[in-house]
Design a protein around this motif. Sequence first.
Motif, PDB file in Angstrom:
ATOM      1  N   SER A   1       5.099  -6.951   0.687  1.00 48.52           N
ATOM      2  CA  SER A   1       4.585  -5.770   1.364  1.00 48.52           C
ATOM      3  C   SER A   1       5.753  -5.048   1.995  1.00 48.52           C
ATOM      4  CB  SER A   1       3.572  -6.166   2.446  1.00 48.52           C
ATOM      5  OG  SER A   1       2.451  -6.761   1.851  1.00 48.52           O
TER       6      SER A   1
ATOM      7  N   ASP B   1       3.469  -4.143  -2.945  1.00 48.24           N
ATOM      8  CA  ASP B   1       2.207  -3.646  -2.393  1.00 48.24           C
ATOM      9  C   ASP B   1       2.521  -2.730  -1.223  1.00 48.24           C
ATOM     10  OD1 ASP B   1      -0.325  -4.726  -0.270  1.00 48.24           O
ATOM     11  OD2 ASP B   1      -0.712  -3.617  -2.099  1.00 48.24           O
ATOM     12  N   ARG B   2       1.893  -1.562  -1.205  1.00 54.47           N
ATOM     13  CA  ARG B   2       2.166  -0.611  -0.133  1.00 54.47           C
ATOM     14  C   ARG B   2       0.891   0.121   0.238  1.00 54.47           C
ATOM     15  NH1 ARG B   2       6.645   1.510  -2.064  1.00 54.47           N
ATOM     16  NH2 ARG B   2       8.033   0.477  -0.596  1.00 54.47           N
ATOM     17  N   SER B   3       0.586   0.174   1.539  1.00 54.94           N
ATOM     18  CA  SER B   3      -0.569   0.909   2.032  1.00 54.94           C
ATOM     19  C   SER B   3      -0.097   2.227   2.624  1.00 54.94           C
ATOM     20  CB  SER B   3      -1.306   0.090   3.104  1.00 54.94           C
ATOM     21  OG  SER B   3      -1.825  -1.105   2.554  1.00 54.94           O
TER      22      SER B   3
END
Length: 207
Positions: free
Chosen positions: A7, A75-77
Motif C-alpha cells: 500500500s 494498492d492505492r486508495s
Amino acid sequence: MNRTLVSLALVSPFLLAVGCGSATQTATPSSAGPVTTAPADPVTTPPAASPTPSTPSAVVAGLLPPTSTKEVEVDRSIDTQPTVTGARFGKHKGFDRVVIDFKGDLPGYTARWVPKLVQDGSGDPVDVKGGAYLQLTITPAVAHTEAGKPTWTGGPIFQTKLGNVRNVVKMGDFEGVVSVGVVLGRKAPFRVLEQKNPYRLVVDIAH
C-alpha cells in the motif's frame, strides 16, 4: 505463487513491491532523473491505420536494463478516479519503454504475466501473437469522459516495432478498471517506475 501487496500513499516516497514467493524487489524512481525520454505525445491511431513509435528525444542516461521478471502489485486508495489519456512507447539501449499517461492522481496497478490477452467484460481473445504477454491492470481509473467519450483514442491494438515489445493493447475500460496488454517477442525482465508532473507509469522491458 504468492504476491506481495504493497500500500502506497502519494505523500510517501514511491516504492514498488515486486514479489514472487518470498522474494521481493524494491524500486524507486530512477536516479537518472525524471523520465522524459518517451515520445512527447500520446500514441493515437487514425482510422484503419496503426501508429508508429516516435523517436525518443534522448538516451536514458545511466539506467540499466531491468533484471527481474517478478510480478508487481501496488494498492492505492484515492478519492477521485484518474483518467488514462494515452500510451507512448520507445526503444532504448537494452530495453523498451511503455508509458501510460494520467490526468489526476496516480492509481493502483498490477503487472502480471498471463497466458493470453482477453478483452475485459466480453472475455473475447485479443487477436495478437507473441512469445509472452504482460498485463497491466490499473485501478481505480477510467479511460473516458463522463459523457462516455474515450480519452485514450485509437487502437485497440498499437504496433510498436521495438526490440521486444511488439504491441500495446487497450483491453478494457470497465467499472473503474483500465487494462493494458503488452505483447512481447519473449518473456523478459521488466520494471515499473512511477513518475509525476504529470503522473504516469513507466514500464521498461528488456530486449
